[in-house]
Design a protein around this motif. Structure first.
Motif, PDB file in Angstrom:
ATOM      1  N   LEU A  50       4.562  67.606 -16.898  1.00 14.50           N
ATOM      2  CA  LEU A  50       5.484  67.128 -15.805  1.00 14.50           C
ATOM      3  C   LEU A  50       5.950  68.459 -15.344  1.00 14.50           C
ATOM      4  O   LEU A  50       5.702  69.539 -15.853  1.00 14.50           O
ATOM      5  N   ARG A  51       6.285  68.494 -14.136  1.00 14.13           N
ATOM      6  CA  ARG A  51       7.101  69.781 -13.677  1.00 14.13           C
ATOM      7  C   ARG A  51       8.250  69.175 -12.896  1.00 14.13           C
ATOM      8  O   ARG A  51       8.737  68.035 -12.455  1.00 14.13           O
ATOM      9  N   ARG A  52       9.199  70.556 -12.608  1.00 13.49           N
ATOM     10  CA  ARG A  52      10.405  70.405 -11.797  1.00 13.49           C
ATOM     11  C   ARG A  52      10.603  71.564 -11.037  1.00 13.49           C
ATOM     12  O   ARG A  52      10.146  72.867 -11.501  1.00 13.49           O
ATOM     13  N   LYS A  53      11.156  71.744 -10.033  1.00 17.53           N
ATOM     14  CA  LYS A  53      11.480  72.950  -9.312  1.00 17.53           C
ATOM     15  C   LYS A  53      12.491  73.759  -9.777  1.00 17.53           C
ATOM     16  O   LYS A  53      13.452  73.356 -10.636  1.00 17.53           O
ATOM     17  N   ILE A  54      12.343  74.910  -9.940  1.00 19.00           N
ATOM     18  CA  ILE A  54      13.344  75.730 -10.266  1.00 19.00           C
ATOM     19  C   ILE A  54      14.175  76.462  -9.097  1.00 19.00           C
ATOM     20  O   ILE A  54      13.654  77.147  -8.265  1.00 19.00           O
ATOM     21  N   ILE A  55      15.575  76.358  -9.148  1.00 17.28           N
ATOM     22  CA  ILE A  55      16.289  76.688  -8.050  1.00 17.28           C
ATOM     23  C   ILE A  55      17.197  77.844  -8.484  1.00 17.28           C
ATOM     24  O   ILE A  55      17.782  77.727  -9.400  1.00 17.28           O
TER      25      ILE A  55
END
Length: 61
Positions: A50-55
């Motif tokens: 899984l991946r998610r954006k780093i803000i």
């Protein structure tokens, strides 16, 4: 440029589709994760990435 953080989930061979779907749905809804890759191994287990954006916030001086 977008940066991502990754998390791997390993589901054992006997995991049903319904429980796998439910686990992925919970990660997507509450953790804002998205599906990046699924690897199916010969023994029947799955490795799900899984991946998610780093803000990042910009510091303005």
């Amino acid at each position: 440029m977008l940066e991502y953080e990754y998390r791997e989930l390993r589901l054992p061979r006997g995991t049903s589709r319904g429980s796998a779907r439910q686990a992925l749905t919970e990660h997507a809804e509450y953790g804002r994760w998205e599906l990046a890759r699924v690897r199916l191994y010969p023994d029947g287990s799955r490795l799900i990435t899984l991946r998610r954006k780093i803000i990042r916030q910009l510091r303005i001086m």
